[in-house]
Enzyme design. Structure first.
Site, PDB file in Angstrom:
ATOM      1  N   TYR A  56       1.030  -1.235  -0.135  1.00  0.00           N
ATOM      2  CA  TYR A  56       0.015   0.046  -0.183  1.00  0.00           C
ATOM      3  C   TYR A  56       0.861   1.406  -0.038  1.00  0.00           C
ATOM      4  CZ  TYR A  56      -3.571  -3.275   1.451  1.00  0.00           C
ATOM      5  OH  TYR A  56      -4.475  -4.377   1.425  1.00  0.00           O
ATOM      6  N   HIS A 125       0.209 -12.343   0.934  1.00  0.00           N
ATOM      7  CA  HIS A 125      -0.811 -11.237   0.222  1.00  0.00           C
ATOM      8  C   HIS A 125      -1.177 -12.060  -0.752  1.00  0.00           C
ATOM      9  CE1 HIS A 125      -1.956  -6.784  -0.129  1.00  0.00           C
ATOM     10  NE2 HIS A 125      -3.070  -7.831  -0.367  1.00  0.00           N
ATOM     11  N   SER A 205     -13.291  -5.658   2.047  1.00  0.00           N
ATOM     12  CA  SER A 205     -14.393  -5.213   1.165  1.00  0.00           C
ATOM     13  C   SER A 205     -15.819  -5.519   1.263  1.00  0.00           C
ATOM     14  CB  SER A 205     -13.706  -5.286  -0.106  1.00  0.00           C
ATOM     15  OG  SER A 205     -12.672  -4.756  -0.689  1.00  0.00           O
TER      16      SER A 205
END
Length: 330
Positions: A56, A125, A205
């Site tokens: 990020y 990830h 999300s």
């Protein structure tokens, strides 16, 4: 904020975490000062799980979260991720890297940027197709033995991969997109495997990248520099079809006198005590709205109606552009 056991390895977290990615990338302009205030407000409201990743930025979100938690580390569950390969010059290579040497190097950088001596939860990830998952899991297990990491996680891994990794070292959590728009884990064996193995599930999300908030009625509602402008679900006919689903959610929320976001989050939380929701936001107002969803109790009739509105497979379009979809395991 209620607490939930995340897996069977002894980790307890708030039933809602805070996804920090949007504080630095992907969703338009950022404001570090407001983001830090948002993290502080989350802690005040009982949110203990704070989620970031080295990619990020890259790196900028870990540094930001490090600033936000300085002096407030106690009682927090800080999670980060590695595996989307970042070169020495700080640029993305476009590859996934789950090799042991890369993971050992990555965790040291993450600890330094966050300003902590250990991570409570460390995820692979993405799964590296060129590295056997047993090798990646073994390297992550070594980080636990070294005291750098307390618990291990996988992100966007298939049921078969999860089983292979868990056979090498116990995993505590798997993080995958999950919402009224994205329910594949219910049908592809992932959720069933996690429950069999005693691994917790973190739903990222849970608001469908903001679509389920009801605030996006046109692509023009998105900032000019926003990942969603290239996301298939926000394109053309897909957008129009998905908006029909959102409108039905909005109508049900209005009847219950809650916001669409609260209804969507309450649905995720109602899917099991082993499910933790991870909404992301960079604003205190949206954080407070999300946290309030934990007070919402859905009836059996509510859940039935939502299943009818948004059954598995209802969303039009892939979750990511084609190049990013290629990085999903299985």
């Amino acid at each position: 904020m209620k607490l939930r056991k995340l897996g069977s390895q002894g980790l307890t977290v708030s039933e809602q975490g805070l996804g920090c990615m949007g504080m630095s990338v992907a969703y338009g302009p950022t404001d570090d000062a407001e983001s830090i205030r948002t993290v502080h407000r989350a802690i005040d409201l009982g949110v203990t799980l704070l989620d970031t990743a080295d990619m990020y930025g890259p790196y900028t979100n870990e540094r930001l979260l490090g600033r936000a938690v300085k002096g407030r580390r106690d009682g927090l569950v800080i999670a980060s991720k590695a595996g989307n390969e970042i070169a020495d010059d700080g640029t993305f290579t476009g590859r996934v890297n789950g090799r042991p040497d890369y993971l050992r190097k990555s965790v040291d950088g993450t600890l330094r940027r966050l300003g902590v001596d250990h991570l409570d939860l460390y995820y692979l990830h993405r799964v590296d197709p060129a590295t056997p998952i047993e090798e990646s899991a073994g390297a992550l297990g070594e980080l636990v033995a070294a005291g750098k990491v307390r618990h291990l996680g996988l992100s966007e891994a298939s049921a078969a991969t999860i089983r292979r990794a868990h056979a090498v070292h116990p995993f505590t959590a798997v993080q995958t997109e999950y919402s009224l728009f994205t329910r594949e884990v219910e049908t592809n064996g992932v959720l069933a495997s996690l429950r069999e193995l005693g691994i917790g599930f973190v739903a990222y999300s849970p608001l469908g990248r903001g679509f389920l908030s009801g605030r996006i009625t046109s692509v023009d509602d998105l900032p000019e520099v926003d990942f969603r402008r290239i996301a298939p679900r926000f394109q053309g006919a897909n957008f129009d079809r998905n908006l029909e689903v959102v409108r039905a959610v909005v109508e049900l929320a209005a009847r219950k006198e809650v916001t669409p976001s609260q209804l969507a989050l309450a649905w995720v939380l109602a899917q099991g005590d082993d499910v933790v929701a991870l909404p992301g936001t960079k604003r205190r107002a949206y954080l407070e709205e999300n946290v309030a969803a934990s007070r919402l109790e859905l009836t059996a009739e509510d859940l039935k109606t939502l299943d009818e509105i948004a059954p598995p497979g209802v969303a039009a379009g892939d979750r990511y552009p084609a190049d990013a979809m290629a990085f999903l395991d299985g």
